[in-house]
Scaffold this motif. Structure first.
Motif, short mmCIF file in Angstrom:
data_model
loop_
_atom_site.label_atom_id
_atom_site.label_comp_id
_atom_site.label_asym_id
_atom_site.label_seq_id
_atom_site.Cartn_x
_atom_site.Cartn_y
_atom_site.Cartn_z
N GLU A 26 23.36 -4.15 -53.88
CA GLU A 26 22.39 -4.16 -54.98
C GLU A 26 21.26 -3.15 -54.72
O GLU A 26 20.83 -2.45 -55.64
N HIS A 27 20.77 -3.10 -53.49
CA HIS A 27 19.73 -2.12 -53.14
C HIS A 27 20.24 -0.70 -53.34
O HIS A 27 19.54 0.15 -53.91
N PHE A 28 21.45 -0.43 -52.89
CA PHE A 28 22.06 0.89 -53.09
C PHE A 28 22.11 1.23 -54.57
O PHE A 28 21.68 2.30 -55.00
N ASP A 29 22.64 0.32 -55.36
CA ASP A 29 22.79 0.55 -56.80
C ASP A 29 21.44 0.83 -57.46
O ASP A 29 21.29 1.80 -58.22
N THR A 30 20.44 0.03 -57.14
CA THR A 30 19.11 0.19 -57.73
C THR A 30 18.46 1.52 -57.34
O THR A 30 17.94 2.24 -58.19
#
Length: 150
Positions: free
Chosen positions: A118-122
Motif C-alpha cells: 500500500e505504501h508503494f502504491d501510494t
C-alpha cells in the motif's frame, strides 16, 4: 543454465556442483548482484522488497566459484523496453508495477505485507502523475544502473 533460479535453491553450492557434473561446456547463471540490488529506483518506494531480494541472492563471487573451474562475470544490460516481469525490467515503465498482477510476478513482493504494498502504491502514484500524453522520465532515469554489474 539457470535464470534467476539460484535464489530458490536450498543449497546453492550443491546445486551448482550438480549443474557442473551433468553438463559439458559453459554453465550460465543469470542472476542479480545482491551488492547492487538496492541501487535502483524501486528502493525509494519499496526498500523492504529489495532488502529481501538482496538477502535471497548469493553473491556473485559465490556463484562464480561454486561450480568449479574458472568463472567470468558479465553485466547483462536490461533494455528500456524489456517486457519481462522481474523488478528491474520495470525501470522503463515503473507505472506498470502499480498493477498488483505485475508485482505478483516478482516473488520478493510475496514476502512483504500489505502495508508495504500500500505504501508503494501510494508513493509511486503521488510521484507518477504525468500530464496526458507524457511520461515522468525522472523516475525512469533514476532506474538505470549507475555503477558496477547487475
Amino acid at each position: 543454465m539457470t535464470l534467476f533460479g539460484v535464489r530458490q535453491w536450498p543449497d546453492v553450492r550443491a546445486g551448482l556442483r550438480e549443474m557442473r557434473r551433468v553438463t559439458r561446456g559453459p554453465v550460465v547463471i543469470l542472476t542479480s548482484d545482491p551488492v547492487l540490488v538496492r541501487d535502483f529506483w524501486l528502493y525509494r518506494y519499496a526498500p523492504e522488497v529489495l532488502d529481501i531480494e538482496a538477502l535471497r541472492h548469493p553473491t556473485v563471487e559465490e556463484l562464480a566459484s561454486a561450480p568449479g573451474g574458472s568463472g567470468t562475470v558479465r553485466t547483462v544490460p536490461i533494455p528500456l523496453d524489456c517486457t519481462d516481469g522481474f523488478n528491474e525490467a520495470y525501470y522503463g515503465r515503473p507505472e506498470a508495477l502499480l498493477d498488483p498482477a505485475a508485482r505478483q510476478a516478482c516473488s520478493a513482493w510475496s514476502f512483504v505485507d500489505d502495508r508495504v504494498r500500500e505504501h508503494f502504491d501510494t508513493t509511486l502514484r503521488a510521484d507518477w502523475s504525468p500530464a496526458p500524453g507524457t511520461r515522468n522520465w525522472a523516475i525512469c532515469a533514476a532506474g538505470r544502473p549507475t555503477r558496477g554489474r547487475s
